[in-house]
Design a protein around this motif. Sequence first.
Motif, PDB file in Angstrom:
ATOM      1  N   GLY A   6       0.801  -1.217   0.000  1.00 24.29           N
ATOM      2  CA  GLY A   6       0.000   0.000   0.000  1.00 24.29           C
ATOM      3  C   GLY A   6       0.833   1.265   0.000  1.00 24.29           C
ATOM      4  N   GLU A   7       2.000   1.212   0.639  1.00 21.30           N
ATOM      5  CA  GLU A   7       2.843   2.403   0.707  1.00 21.30           C
ATOM      6  C   GLU A   7       3.462   2.754  -0.648  1.00 21.30           C
ATOM      7  OE1 GLU A   7       6.699  -0.011   2.564  1.00 21.30           O
ATOM      8  OE2 GLU A   7       5.379   1.169   3.846  1.00 21.30           O
ATOM      9  N   TYR A  12       3.426   0.485  -7.774  1.00 21.27           N
ATOM     10  CA  TYR A  12       3.034  -0.890  -8.077  1.00 21.27           C
ATOM     11  C   TYR A  12       2.118  -0.924  -9.293  1.00 21.27           C
ATOM     12  CZ  TYR A  12       1.577  -5.712  -7.011  1.00 21.27           C
ATOM     13  OH  TYR A  12       1.336  -7.061  -7.053  1.00 21.27           O
ATOM     14  N   ASP A  13       1.149  -0.043  -9.299  1.00 16.07           N
ATOM     15  CA  ASP A  13       0.196  -0.009 -10.405  1.00 16.07           C
ATOM     16  C   ASP A  13       0.867   0.386 -11.713  1.00 16.07           C
ATOM     17  OD1 ASP A  13      -2.573  -0.090 -11.416  1.00 16.07           O
ATOM     18  OD2 ASP A  13      -2.275   2.052 -11.701  1.00 16.07           O
ATOM     19  N   ASP A  14       1.837   1.273 -11.631  1.00 17.02           N
ATOM     20  CA  ASP A  14       2.492   1.782 -12.828  1.00 17.02           C
ATOM     21  C   ASP A  14       3.471   0.783 -13.437  1.00 17.02           C
ATOM     22  OD1 ASP A  14       3.183   3.919 -14.721  1.00 17.02           O
ATOM     23  OD2 ASP A  14       5.099   3.979 -13.650  1.00 17.02           O
ATOM     24  N   ILE A  15       4.213   0.051 -12.591  1.00 16.35           N
ATOM     25  CA  ILE A  15       5.352  -0.722 -13.099  1.00 16.35           C
ATOM     26  C   ILE A  15       5.084  -2.222 -13.197  1.00 16.35           C
ATOM     27  CG2 ILE A  15       6.494  -1.179 -10.894  1.00 16.35           C
ATOM     28  CD1 ILE A  15       8.214  -0.009 -14.151  1.00 16.35           C
ATOM     29  N   ARG A  67      -5.348   1.235   0.514  1.00 16.49           N
ATOM     30  CA  ARG A  67      -4.679   2.098  -0.464  1.00 16.49           C
ATOM     31  C   ARG A  67      -4.604   1.423  -1.827  1.00 16.49           C
ATOM     32  NH1 ARG A  67       0.247   2.949   3.520  1.00 16.49           N
ATOM     33  NH2 ARG A  67      -0.360   0.755   3.785  1.00 16.49           N
ATOM     34  N   MET A  68      -4.340   0.132  -1.841  1.00 18.55           N
ATOM     35  CA  MET A  68      -4.377  -0.618  -3.101  1.00 18.55           C
ATOM     36  C   MET A  68      -5.807  -0.646  -3.647  1.00 18.55           C
ATOM     37  SD  MET A  68      -1.189  -1.805  -3.582  1.00 18.55           S
ATOM     38  CE  MET A  68      -1.031  -3.421  -4.357  1.00 18.55           C
ATOM     39  N   ALA A  69      -6.768  -0.867  -2.742  1.00 12.37           N
ATOM     40  CA  ALA A  69      -8.172  -0.921  -3.151  1.00 12.37           C
ATOM     41  C   ALA A  69      -8.641   0.397  -3.735  1.00 12.37           C
ATOM     42  CB  ALA A  69      -9.044  -1.317  -1.956  1.00 12.37           C
TER      43      ALA A  69
END
Length: 246
Positions: A6-7, A12-15, A67-69
């Motif tokens: 989450g931090e 994470y979403d981008d790469i 945060r991921m959600a």
Amino acid sequence: MSTLFGEVAALYDDIRPGYPGELLDTVRAYHGGTPHAVVDIGAGTGQGTELLLRLGAPVTCVEPDTRMAAVLAAKFPQVQVEAVRFEDWAPPPGGADMLACASAWHWMDPPTRARRAHDALAPGGTLAVFHNRFEYAAPAASHAIDEVYQAVDGPEAVPRRSAGFAYDDIVGSGLFADARAVEWHRYPELTTQGYLRLTETFAPFRQRPERERQTILAGLAAAIDGLGGRITMDIRTVLAIGHRPR
């Protein structure tokens, strides 16, 4: 796990890469067409969700890190997002037609995850567990990366899960029928900076103290620059699939 990714949710979403379209074709054919509904457990920021939506069925995502959600919900407003652990999630009445898990099966409680997945499925429902395994196309690159970690950890490498651990788990549970394993390989080329950004999303890296992280990043940068500033990955996507007997 609630804070590990989450931090760095946006990074994470981008790469993090998604999954090959052939995986979707395999899941659809195995299931026998379009499922009535899909549940994506441990959905993260939606790398697997993006693929599952192409099945053309409603998708519910179960993701415990808020945060991921939040990233997931913003990307895919058409999905229902439940910010809860799989172990605390209540399956729909009658069970799910398809339960999928993308790169998160190892985060589920090992003694109970297969039983929970079985019980969450409707009779005849499909379980599809898949993940990306990050390897290297050239032995020289693999050796250079290993040397960086050995300089920090010593010569004893930390054992990795086998590529087929999810298939072994599904078969070993004795709960699923017609279990199969399929894999695909992709070979993207990353720059030094691209590889460092990817590394920052790996769980074994994130679990380290900050000083170790910086030492590793510096070592990786020097290693990849020494290989010409680019590294060719071997992204091995492994699918384990089975169904709950009727």
